[in-house]
Design a protein around this motif. Sequence first.
Motif, PDB file in Angstrom:
ATOM      1  N   LYS A   1      94.767   8.995  42.633  1.00  0.00           N
ATOM      2  CA  LYS A   1      94.747   8.348  41.318  1.00  0.00           C
ATOM      3  C   LYS A   1      94.458   9.388  40.241  1.00  0.00           C
ATOM      4  O   LYS A   1      93.773  10.387  40.506  1.00  0.00           O
ATOM      5  CB  LYS A   1      93.624   7.307  41.350  1.00  0.00           C
ATOM      6  N   GLY A   2      94.955   9.123  39.040  1.00  0.00           N
ATOM      7  CA  GLY A   2      94.682  10.038  37.931  1.00  0.00           C
ATOM      8  C   GLY A   2      93.274   9.864  37.386  1.00  0.00           C
ATOM      9  O   GLY A   2      92.665   8.797  37.534  1.00  0.00           O
ATOM     10  N   GLY A   3      92.771  10.906  36.781  1.00  0.00           N
ATOM     11  CA  GLY A   3      91.498  10.825  36.067  1.00  0.00           C
ATOM     12  C   GLY A   3      90.248  10.772  36.925  1.00  0.00           C
ATOM     13  O   GLY A   3      89.168  10.484  36.430  1.00  0.00           O
ATOM     14  N   VAL A   4      90.387  11.070  38.223  1.00  0.00           N
ATOM     15  CA  VAL A   4      89.204  10.993  39.093  1.00  0.00           C
ATOM     16  C   VAL A   4      88.406  12.302  39.121  1.00  0.00           C
ATOM     17  O   VAL A   4      87.323  12.359  39.696  1.00  0.00           O
ATOM     18  CB  VAL A   4      89.573  10.578  40.535  1.00  0.00           C
ATOM     19  N   GLY A   5      88.961  13.339  38.500  1.00  0.00           N
ATOM     20  CA  GLY A   5      88.205  14.592  38.430  1.00  0.00           C
ATOM     21  C   GLY A   5      88.800  15.737  39.238  1.00  0.00           C
ATOM     22  O   GLY A   5      88.114  16.687  39.591  1.00  0.00           O
ATOM     23  N   LYS A   6      90.098  15.655  39.473  1.00  0.00           N
ATOM     24  CA  LYS A   6      90.764  16.702  40.272  1.00  0.00           C
ATOM     25  C   LYS A   6      90.714  18.053  39.559  1.00  0.00           C
ATOM     26  O   LYS A   6      90.324  19.063  40.149  1.00  0.00           O
ATOM     27  CB  LYS A   6      92.196  16.228  40.482  1.00  0.00           C
ATOM     28  N   SER A   7      91.092  18.064  38.283  1.00  0.00           N
ATOM     29  CA  SER A   7      91.064  19.338  37.545  1.00  0.00           C
ATOM     30  C   SER A   7      89.627  19.827  37.398  1.00  0.00           C
ATOM     31  O   SER A   7      89.356  21.027  37.468  1.00  0.00           O
ATOM     32  CB  SER A   7      91.687  19.179  36.156  1.00  0.00           C
ATOM     33  N   THR A   8      88.712  18.890  37.203  1.00  0.00           N
ATOM     34  CA  THR A   8      87.297  19.264  37.096  1.00  0.00           C
ATOM     35  C   THR A   8      86.846  19.933  38.392  1.00  0.00           C
ATOM     36  O   THR A   8      86.194  20.982  38.367  1.00  0.00           O
ATOM     37  CB  THR A   8      86.440  17.998  36.833  1.00  0.00           C
ATOM     38  N   PHE A   9      87.225  19.342  39.523  1.00  0.00           N
ATOM     39  CA  PHE A   9      86.845  19.939  40.812  1.00  0.00           C
ATOM     40  C   PHE A   9      87.512  21.302  41.001  1.00  0.00           C
ATOM     41  O   PHE A   9      86.887  22.221  41.517  1.00  0.00           O
ATOM     42  CB  PHE A   9      87.228  18.995  41.965  1.00  0.00           C
TER      43      PHE A   9
ATOM     44  N   GLU B   1      83.836  12.835  46.906  1.00  0.00           N
ATOM     45  CA  GLU B   1      83.710  11.668  46.021  1.00  0.00           C
ATOM     46  C   GLU B   1      83.106  12.132  44.701  1.00  0.00           C
ATOM     47  O   GLU B   1      82.065  12.783  44.688  1.00  0.00           O
ATOM     48  CB  GLU B   1      82.813  10.623  46.692  1.00  0.00           C
ATOM     49  N   ASN B   2      83.762  11.790  43.622  1.00  0.00           N
ATOM     50  CA  ASN B   2      83.285  12.181  42.287  1.00  0.00           C
ATOM     51  C   ASN B   2      82.836  10.930  41.525  1.00  0.00           C
ATOM     52  O   ASN B   2      83.265   9.830  41.839  1.00  0.00           O
ATOM     53  CB  ASN B   2      84.417  12.888  41.534  1.00  0.00           C
ATOM     54  N   MET B   3      81.988  11.131  40.552  1.00  0.00           N
ATOM     55  CA  MET B   3      81.492  10.053  39.684  1.00  0.00           C
ATOM     56  C   MET B   3      80.800   8.974  40.525  1.00  0.00           C
ATOM     57  O   MET B   3      80.982   7.775  40.305  1.00  0.00           O
ATOM     58  CB  MET B   3      82.627   9.457  38.860  1.00  0.00           C
TER      59      MET B   3
ATOM     60  N   VAL C   1      79.505  13.739  44.135  1.00  0.00           N
ATOM     61  CA  VAL C   1      79.016  14.340  42.893  1.00  0.00           C
ATOM     62  C   VAL C   1      78.825  13.222  41.868  1.00  0.00           C
ATOM     63  O   VAL C   1      79.749  12.446  41.616  1.00  0.00           O
ATOM     64  CB  VAL C   1      80.017  15.398  42.369  1.00  0.00           C
ATOM     65  N   PRO C   2      77.621  13.097  41.295  1.00  0.00           N
ATOM     66  CA  PRO C   2      77.396  11.998  40.348  1.00  0.00           C
ATOM     67  C   PRO C   2      78.065  12.237  38.995  1.00  0.00           C
ATOM     68  O   PRO C   2      78.514  13.348  38.705  1.00  0.00           O
ATOM     69  CB  PRO C   2      75.874  12.000  40.181  1.00  0.00           C
ATOM     70  N   LEU C   3      78.127  11.202  38.219  1.00  0.00           N
ATOM     71  CA  LEU C   3      78.582  11.316  36.818  1.00  0.00           C
ATOM     72  C   LEU C   3      77.512  12.068  36.043  1.00  0.00           C
ATOM     73  O   LEU C   3      76.321  11.798  36.199  1.00  0.00           O
ATOM     74  CB  LEU C   3      78.714   9.931  36.209  1.00  0.00           C
ATOM     75  N   ASP C   4      77.937  12.989  35.228  1.00  0.00           N
ATOM     76  CA  ASP C   4      77.003  13.706  34.373  1.00  0.00           C
ATOM     77  C   ASP C   4      77.749  14.029  33.079  1.00  0.00           C
ATOM     78  O   ASP C   4      78.745  14.768  33.110  1.00  0.00           O
ATOM     79  CB  ASP C   4      76.536  14.997  35.062  1.00  0.00           C
ATOM     80  N   PRO C   5      77.322  13.451  31.954  1.00  0.00           N
ATOM     81  CA  PRO C   5      78.069  13.661  30.710  1.00  0.00           C
ATOM     82  C   PRO C   5      78.205  15.145  30.360  1.00  0.00           C
ATOM     83  O   PRO C   5      79.126  15.536  29.647  1.00  0.00           O
ATOM     84  CB  PRO C   5      77.208  12.949  29.655  1.00  0.00           C
TER      85      PRO C   5
ATOM     86  N   ILE D   1      79.132  17.420  32.369  1.00  0.00           N
ATOM     87  CA  ILE D   1      80.369  17.914  33.003  1.00  0.00           C
ATOM     88  C   ILE D   1      81.521  17.686  32.034  1.00  0.00           C
ATOM     89  O   ILE D   1      82.337  18.570  31.776  1.00  0.00           O
ATOM     90  CB  ILE D   1      80.651  17.189  34.346  1.00  0.00           C
ATOM     91  N   ARG D   2      81.557  16.484  31.478  1.00  0.00           N
ATOM     92  CA  ARG D   2      82.623  16.167  30.511  1.00  0.00           C
ATOM     93  C   ARG D   2      82.563  17.120  29.318  1.00  0.00           C
ATOM     94  O   ARG D   2      83.574  17.658  28.880  1.00  0.00           O
ATOM     95  CB  ARG D   2      82.463  14.702  30.069  1.00  0.00           C
ATOM     96  N   MET D   3      81.350  17.372  28.848  1.00  0.00           N
ATOM     97  CA  MET D   3      81.188  18.268  27.701  1.00  0.00           C
ATOM     98  C   MET D   3      81.651  19.686  28.032  1.00  0.00           C
ATOM     99  O   MET D   3      82.376  20.317  27.267  1.00  0.00           O
ATOM    100  CB  MET D   3      79.708  18.332  27.309  1.00  0.00           C
TER     101      MET D   3
HETATM  102  N1  LIG Z   1      81.241  13.999  37.612  1.00  0.00           N
HETATM  103  C1  LIG Z   1      81.663  13.849  36.370  1.00  0.00           C
HETATM  104  N2  LIG Z   1      80.794  13.458  35.384  1.00  0.00           N
HETATM  105  C2  LIG Z   1      81.222  13.283  34.118  1.00  0.00           C
HETATM  106  N3  LIG Z   1      82.483  13.478  33.709  1.00  0.00           N
HETATM  107  C3  LIG Z   1      83.377  13.867  34.641  1.00  0.00           C
HETATM  108  C4  LIG Z   1      83.016  14.084  36.006  1.00  0.00           C
HETATM  109  N4  LIG Z   1      84.131  14.484  36.672  1.00  0.00           N
HETATM  110  C5  LIG Z   1      85.126  14.518  35.777  1.00  0.00           C
HETATM  111  N5  LIG Z   1      84.690  14.143  34.565  1.00  0.00           N
HETATM  112  C6  LIG Z   1      85.485  13.986  33.335  1.00  0.00           C
HETATM  113  O1  LIG Z   1      86.476  12.986  33.612  1.00  0.00           O
HETATM  114  C7  LIG Z   1      87.682  13.288  32.951  1.00  0.00           C
HETATM  115  C8  LIG Z   1      88.822  13.309  33.934  1.00  0.00           C
HETATM  116  O2  LIG Z   1      88.645  14.408  34.809  1.00  0.00           O
HETATM  117  P1  LIG Z   1      89.861  15.330  35.246  1.00  0.00           P
HETATM  118  O3  LIG Z   1      90.735  15.666  34.094  1.00  0.00           O
HETATM  119  O4  LIG Z   1      89.283  16.430  36.048  1.00  0.00           O
HETATM  120  O5  LIG Z   1      90.611  14.309  36.197  1.00  0.00           O
HETATM  121  P2  LIG Z   1      92.029  14.502  36.918  1.00  0.00           P
HETATM  122  O6  LIG Z   1      91.937  13.726  38.194  1.00  0.00           O
HETATM  123  O7  LIG Z   1      92.372  15.934  37.044  1.00  0.00           O
HETATM  124  O8  LIG Z   1      92.967  13.817  35.882  1.00  0.00           O
HETATM  125  P3  LIG Z   1      94.585  13.860  35.780  1.00  0.00           P
HETATM  126  O9  LIG Z   1      95.015  12.599  36.409  1.00  0.00           O
HETATM  127  O10 LIG Z   1      94.836  13.904  34.331  1.00  0.00           O
HETATM  128  O11 LIG Z   1      95.081  15.067  36.500  1.00  0.00           O
HETATM  129  C9  LIG Z   1      87.461  14.618  32.249  1.00  0.00           C
HETATM  130  O12 LIG Z   1      87.143  14.356  30.918  1.00  0.00           O
HETATM  131  C10 LIG Z   1      86.256  15.224  32.950  1.00  0.00           C
HETATM  132  O13 LIG Z   1      85.497  16.034  32.087  1.00  0.00           O
END
Ligand SMILES: Nc1ncnc2c1ncn2[C@@H]1O[C@H](COP(=O)(O)OP(=O)(O)OP(=O)(O)O)[C@@H](O)[C@H]1O
Length: 341
Positions: A87-95, A252-254, A291-295, A297-299
């Motif tokens: 799924k999109g937006g789950v934090g793949k690029s963040t990871f 697992e993220n968030m 990995v828990p949600l942590d604002p 990380i977003r910042m």
């Molecule tokens: N553990 C976390 N705590 C807080 N914010 C997070 C966390 N992980 C990711 N985020 C935020 O969530 C948003 C989506 O993350 P990210 O872009 O990494 O997802 P993605 O799966 O790569 O999305 P896409 O589908 O666009 O490729 C980003 O703004 C990121 O900063």
Amino acid sequence: MAPSLEEPEAVADVIANPLKQKPQLVAPEPEHCPGPESERAGTASSCEGCPNQAICASAPKGPDPDIPIITARLENVKHKILVLSGKGGVGKSTFTNLLAHAFSTNPDSTVGVMDADITGPSTAKMLGVEDETIHVSATGMSPVWVTENLAVMSIQFMLPDRDAAIIWRGPKKNGLIKQFLKDVEWGELDFLLVDTPPGTSDEHLSVNSFLKESGIDGAVVVTTPQEVALLDVRKEIDFCRKAGIRILGLAENMSAFVCPNCKGESQIFRASTGGGRALAEEMGIPFLGSVPLDPRIRMACDYGESFFDSFPDSPACVAFKQVVRNVGRQLGLDEESVLPE
Ligand SMILES: Nc1ncnc2c1ncn2[C@@H]1O[C@H](COP(=O)(O)OP(=O)(O)OP(=O)(O)O)[C@@H](O)[C@H]1O
């Protein structure tokens, strides 16, 4: 040499026509498309009625001559890791970026990040280098160096306008991915991390086929605990199995949110069926950690800073380090070299 998009013809050409020698297909492939490089391209029964049939039928067949070039280009890359999610937006690029920062804490390791999310590139921004452009020389394109031992390549560096939409069909995206592997001077890398778009699309198929010969070490699959993400990640796991890609594990993220004021814990993406750990057990794949949600990380992502370096003792970073160690373990690496204390 000052980087310029106008100057290097090769780069402009990549943008304009990355599949110069390949057929430019005009529509999405039919459901059972044998692939434009297959012996049956244009002649299979599923090709009937496809607007690309004539182009495919007359295109060159057989093994892709660029694969050995890619293999040679990447011969000094020790570990190639895909970062995937259903799924999109789950934090793949963040990871991907956290992994890159984590691996590069070892000054003896060199890390490359390739952004294969062509239409939604975010890696360059998260690494704080989105305004950079690339250098092109006779031997290829240089990636952008974030630090001395962390390099990244993304279409973001090639866009004349960083807000420009990239509206490309599969073959064109695949062409650029090939360029990223064939023409980028990756040099000697300990880790090449490939950030992919969500799902199982053209980008995944091309990364897999281009890297098949040189070898993919495995995939880190990212999910959130909620049911819709878990449903999609099952498909991703199935894709890896069908494509013969080893799964290094599920992360697992968030997973939870701890309020910085009251310290109360909330399950924002509540796991109604046991979350990532239960799914990993059910599917027989390693669970890498939560990995828990942590604002912050977003910042850090928004400001292109390293969360890993800025908040090393935060619960999210401590949890993430466990994920990194588990990835290292799956790769058979010794802990100290993966993440020195
Ligand atoms: N553990 C976390 N705590 C807080 N914010 C997070 C966390 N992980 C990711 N985020 C935020 O969530 C948003 C989506 O993350 P990210 O872009 O990494 O997802 P993605 O799966 O790569 O999305 P896409 O589908 O666009 O490729 C980003 O703004 C990121 O900063």
